[in-house]
Design a protein around this motif. Structure first.
Motif, PDB file in Angstrom:
ATOM      1  N   PHE A 160       0.843  -1.202   0.000  1.00 39.67           N
ATOM      2  CA  PHE A 160       0.000   0.000   0.000  1.00 39.67           C
ATOM      3  C   PHE A 160       0.880   1.255   0.000  1.00 39.67           C
ATOM      4  O   PHE A 160       0.480   2.302  -0.471  1.00 39.67           O
ATOM      5  CB  PHE A 160      -0.928   0.009   1.213  1.00 39.67           C
ATOM      6  N   THR A 209      -5.608  -8.163   4.109  1.00 37.47           N
ATOM      7  CA  THR A 209      -5.072  -7.812   2.787  1.00 37.47           C
ATOM      8  C   THR A 209      -5.200  -9.002   1.842  1.00 37.47           C
ATOM      9  O   THR A 209      -5.552  -8.847   0.671  1.00 37.47           O
ATOM     10  CB  THR A 209      -3.596  -7.375   2.918  1.00 37.47           C
ATOM     11  N   ALA A 247       2.472  -5.178   2.621  1.00 38.30           N
ATOM     12  CA  ALA A 247       1.493  -5.812   3.507  1.00 38.30           C
ATOM     13  C   ALA A 247       1.532  -7.330   3.324  1.00 38.30           C
ATOM     14  O   ALA A 247       1.292  -8.090   4.251  1.00 38.30           O
ATOM     15  CB  ALA A 247       0.105  -5.269   3.229  1.00 38.30           C
ATOM     16  N   GLU A 271      -1.289 -12.897  13.695  1.00 37.49           N
ATOM     17  CA  GLU A 271      -1.530 -11.816  14.646  1.00 37.49           C
ATOM     18  C   GLU A 271      -2.020 -10.566  13.908  1.00 37.49           C
ATOM     19  O   GLU A 271      -1.915 -10.481  12.685  1.00 37.49           O
ATOM     20  CB  GLU A 271      -0.227 -11.508  15.402  1.00 37.49           C
ATOM     21  N   LYS A 330      -3.681 -10.605   6.981  1.00 41.57           N
ATOM     22  CA  LYS A 330      -4.827 -11.502   6.721  1.00 41.57           C
ATOM     23  C   LYS A 330      -5.909 -10.788   5.896  1.00 41.57           C
ATOM     24  O   LYS A 330      -6.388 -11.318   4.891  1.00 41.57           O
ATOM     25  CB  LYS A 330      -5.422 -12.011   8.050  1.00 41.57           C
TER      26      LYS A 330
END
Ligand SMILES: Nc1ncnc2c1ncn2[C@@H]1O[C@H](COP(=O)(O)OP(=O)(O)O)[C@@H](O)[C@H]1O
Ligand SMILES: [Mg+2]
Length: 240
Positions: free
Chosen positions: A11, A43, A17, A36, A41
């Motif tokens: 991004f 993304t 990411a 975590e 996730k």
């Protein structure tokens, strides 16, 4: 089958990411994504939802690269994808039935038999004319599940769908997702940091950390046991 090849998403210029993700998700399986907060996730789901193209690498859905298609073709492909989020995102001024029918309406379709079938499937047969504010959080999430299923999607993306719910409601929603999988057989990508939920639902899972795929593993599935007596269950936990 979903195949991710050397998939990256940035991004900002400095950080990725997601970086170099290679992953295969089989048709009809429930695949968990664990990690975590900040691991990437959401993304990953964003990319699977075809909301924006990867920065590098490829997504192949049954061999098709959606970013090689025309926008219209890609939109048709997106109609086969359902999403369920942590919060149900229902329209407050629409009834339960209208909320469930919304994805069909956006596609210029109408199928009241299907909408009613799903209303009953999620156990809200008597709530069709209610408004979201008249429902509990768990009931609202049921509406969101019915709404995700109404277009008969081939793939359902779940982003922490039970993370805002208490334990009993979590189990109800997970049971419903499992029933949905058995009945309609979509591929489900289930993002959660709750391992009990992943163990209940998923056949395989990937572990993400800092945007990188750490491991892919089969999941030894386990039922969730809850005491039917809520007070006794809380007491036992608090005193353990
Ligand atoms: N739209 C965005 N713009 C900029 N950075 C983003 C955006 N979405 C996610 N990120 C960044 O990408 C990383 C992964 O975020 P996310 O996929 O939301 O993680 P998770 O869902 O695992 O908590 C984080 O560092 C987050 O700040
Ligand atoms: Mg997230």
């Amino acid at each position: 089958m979903i195949v991710l090849k050397a998939l990256s998403k940035s991004f900002t210029r400095e950080t990725a990411a997601l970086a170099d993700i290679n992953l295969t998700i089989k048709t009809g399986e429930v695949f968990g994504i664990v990690g975590e907060s900040g691991a990437g996730k959401s993304t990953l789901l964003h990319l699977l939802n075809l909301l924006s193209p990867p920065t590098k690498g490829e997504i192949l859905l049954d061999g098709v690269d959606p970013w090689q298609l025309t926008e219209q073709e890609r939109r048709q492909l997106r109609q086969k994808i359902g999403t369920i989020f942590q919060t149900p995102h229902l329209l407050a001024n629409r009834t339960v039935l209208e909320n469930i029918a919304l994805p069909l309406k956006l596609q210029g379709r109408k199928d009241s038999a299907k909408v009613n079938e799903l209303l009953n499937f999620v156990g809200l047969g008597d709530k069709g004319r209610a408004y979201p504010r008249q429902l509990s959080g768990g009931q609202q999430q049921r509406v969101a599940i019915a709404r995700a299923l109404v277009t008969e999607p081939a793939m359902i993306l779940c982003d922490e769908p039970t993370s805002a719910l208490d334990e009993r409601t979590t189990l109800e929603i997970l049971t419903l997702l499992k029933q949905a999988q058995t009945t309609f057989q979509p591929t489900i990508v289930f993002v959660s940091h709750e391992l009990t939920a992943v163990k209940y639902l998923c056949q395989n899972a990937a572990i993400l950390a800092a945007g990188k795929l750490q491991e892919v593993t089969p999941v030894r599935q386990r039922a969730i046991v809850t005491d039917t007596n809520y007070t006794q269950q809380v007491l036992a936990r608090l005193q353990a």
